[in-house]
Write an enzyme that holds these catalytic residues in place. Sequence first.
Site, mmCIF file in Angstrom:
data_model
loop_
_atom_site.group_PDB
_atom_site.id
_atom_site.type_symbol
_atom_site.label_atom_id
_atom_site.label_comp_id
_atom_site.label_asym_id
_atom_site.label_seq_id
_atom_site.Cartn_x
_atom_site.Cartn_y
_atom_site.Cartn_z
ATOM 1 N N ASP A 156 0.768 -1.251 -0.198
ATOM 2 C CA ASP A 156 -0.069 -0.134 -0.127
ATOM 3 C C ASP A 156 0.731 1.172 0.073
ATOM 4 O O ASP A 156 0.653 2.169 -0.780
ATOM 5 C CB ASP A 156 -0.985 -0.126 1.285
ATOM 6 C CG ASP A 156 -1.879 -1.200 1.420
ATOM 7 O OD1 ASP A 156 -3.007 -0.909 1.475
ATOM 8 O OD2 ASP A 156 -1.443 -2.286 1.503
ATOM 9 N N GLU B 83 -4.836 7.463 -0.091
ATOM 10 C CA GLU B 83 -5.339 6.586 1.110
ATOM 11 C C GLU B 83 -4.214 6.662 2.180
ATOM 12 O O GLU B 83 -4.460 6.830 3.000
ATOM 13 C CB GLU B 83 -5.823 5.264 0.900
ATOM 14 C CG GLU B 83 -6.079 4.530 2.231
ATOM 15 C CD GLU B 83 -6.670 3.236 2.135
ATOM 16 O OE1 GLU B 83 -6.871 2.740 0.710
ATOM 17 O OE2 GLU B 83 -7.199 2.521 3.122
ATOM 18 N N THR C 131 -6.814 -4.459 0.801
ATOM 19 C CA THR C 131 -5.926 -4.889 1.667
ATOM 20 C C THR C 131 -6.056 -6.354 2.489
ATOM 21 O O THR C 131 -5.106 -7.041 2.565
ATOM 22 C CB THR C 131 -5.453 -3.487 2.557
ATOM 23 O OG1 THR C 131 -5.099 -2.588 1.780
ATOM 24 C CG2 THR C 131 -4.091 -4.040 3.169
HETATM 25 N N1 LIG Z 1 -14.462 -0.551 7.956
HETATM 26 C C1 LIG Z 1 -13.273 -0.157 7.165
HETATM 27 N N2 LIG Z 1 -12.224 0.205 7.605
HETATM 28 C C2 LIG Z 1 -11.445 0.523 6.514
HETATM 29 N N3 LIG Z 1 -11.462 0.455 5.091
HETATM 30 C C3 LIG Z 1 -12.764 -0.353 4.776
HETATM 31 C C4 LIG Z 1 -13.773 -0.560 5.686
HETATM 32 N N4 LIG Z 1 -14.696 -0.904 4.877
HETATM 33 C C5 LIG Z 1 -14.381 -0.688 3.458
HETATM 34 N N5 LIG Z 1 -13.073 -0.333 3.557
HETATM 35 C C6 LIG Z 1 -12.525 -0.082 2.311
HETATM 36 O O1 LIG Z 1 -13.215 -0.236 1.243
HETATM 37 C C7 LIG Z 1 -13.081 -1.312 0.426
HETATM 38 C C8 LIG Z 1 -14.173 -2.150 0.173
HETATM 39 O O2 LIG Z 1 -14.854 -2.814 1.133
HETATM 40 P P1 LIG Z 1 -15.064 -4.242 1.322
HETATM 41 O O3 LIG Z 1 -13.810 -4.997 0.534
HETATM 42 O O4 LIG Z 1 -15.236 -4.483 2.674
HETATM 43 O O5 LIG Z 1 -16.353 -4.349 0.400
HETATM 44 C C9 LIG Z 1 -11.982 -2.066 1.411
HETATM 45 O O6 LIG Z 1 -11.272 -2.927 0.529
HETATM 46 C C10 LIG Z 1 -11.180 -0.889 2.048
HETATM 47 O O7 LIG Z 1 -10.321 -0.357 1.251
HETATM 48 P P2 LIG Z 1 -8.706 -0.834 1.247
HETATM 49 O O8 LIG Z 1 -8.608 -2.253 1.260
HETATM 50 O O9 LIG Z 1 -8.202 0.148 0.308
HETATM 51 O O10 LIG Z 1 -8.389 -0.145 2.737
HETATM 52 MG MG LIG Z 2 -9.923 0.777 -0.810
HETATM 53 MG MG LIG Z 3 -6.984 0.624 3.492
HETATM 54 MG MG LIG Z 4 -6.397 0.847 0.007
#
Ligand SMILES: Nc1ncnc2c1ncn2[C@@H]1O[C@H](COP(=O)(O)O)[C@@H](O)[C@H]1OP(=O)(O)O
Ligand SMILES: [Mg+2]
Ligand SMILES: [Mg+2]
Ligand SMILES: [Mg+2]
Length: 311
Positions: free
Chosen positions: A50, A73, A123
């Site tokens: 990341d 981010e 992630t």
């Molecule tokens: N509670 C959370 N805390 C942090 N990131 C979140 C959360 N919910 C969703 N996300 C971000 O939104 C994306 C889509 O959500 P999900 O996979 O749960 O459907 C996740 O991959 C994450 O992005 P990232 O992986 O870039 O941190």
């Molecule tokens: Mg994301």
């Molecule tokens: Mg994230």
């Molecule tokens: Mg991300």
Amino acid sequence: MTSNIPLIVRLLASSVSVANRAGKIVRDVMSKGELGIVEKGKDDYQTEADRSAQRCIVASLAAQYPKVNIIGEEDGPDNEGDIASDWLISEADKEVLSLECPAGLRSVKEEEIVVWVDPLDGTSEYTQGFLEHVTVLIGISVNEKPVAGVIHQPYYKTILGGEKIVGRTIWGLQEAGVGGFTPAPPPDSLIITTTRSHSNPLVEKALQVMNAAQVLRVGGAGYKVLQLLEGKASIYVFASSGCKKWDTCAPEAVLSAAGGKLTDILGEFYKYGGTESRPNKTGVLAAVSKDLHSYALNRIPQELKEALSKK
Ligand SMILES: Nc1ncnc2c1ncn2[C@@H]1O[C@H](COP(=O)(O)O)[C@@H](O)[C@H]1OP(=O)(O)O
Ligand SMILES: [Mg+2]
Ligand SMILES: [Mg+2]
Ligand SMILES: [Mg+2]
């Protein structure tokens, strides 16, 4: 001459090239096996991939477009400084450079653009080995609206003329459409795609009311929007806070360039100006067509909408 090409088209073409490089960084960190996981909050992680992918993207775009507001981010004082010269990408994708720029975007200036960068979306899935769910997202907004975007899949595998190719990059530009793959029509039955790693009772309630034939639980906002565009699912429902502007800017731009719609659970568009708050408090509702989006919106009960707005 690239200088005759409108800024938005050049920026999208640069974003395609830089997303490819960031995808290679994501793969390289995984093959080295030193993920360097940091817990930012509850169910919220960051890895070396990341951090490094973000530095590659932000430094490469900032060097070429110094007045564009780039928000990532993984921004922060611990993630700045010099980067390896092979992370500084100045190429621009040739196919995108040849696109016709929509009339309304031809004279956009750098100062009017906000770019939202999610260097690694999914992630949780990356750390758990669900690598196909991982994407690199670069969303380009003008006047608070996502007008162009890139969704890169570092682990997508194709065989072309007997040769294995890893990674693919999908882009969308308002009025010009999408490229990098061929979209497919929605499935015959109602298939919903939703979170794999961030569920809660409200998320489950919104899934129940959809009366779906099947629910797919996968990671990442980018991957779920690709499932819509590839005909694997009809609607993306996430009735929870958690996603942020960098999660939805590029997916919304690509989806809307293909004729779809992404809003919050109340049916309102998010705004992508630089001063907007990062969290998408009122969830995500997306569909490959406006009709499917209205269908889903009409099924969400008022109590659920209110519960989410109050949080
Ligand atoms: N509670 C959370 N805390 C942090 N990131 C979140 C959360 N919910 C969703 N996300 C971000 O939104 C994306 C889509 O959500 P999900 O996979 O749960 O459907 C996740 O991959 C994450 O992005 P990232 O992986 O870039 O941190
Ligand atoms: Mg994301
Ligand atoms: Mg994230
Ligand atoms: Mg991300």
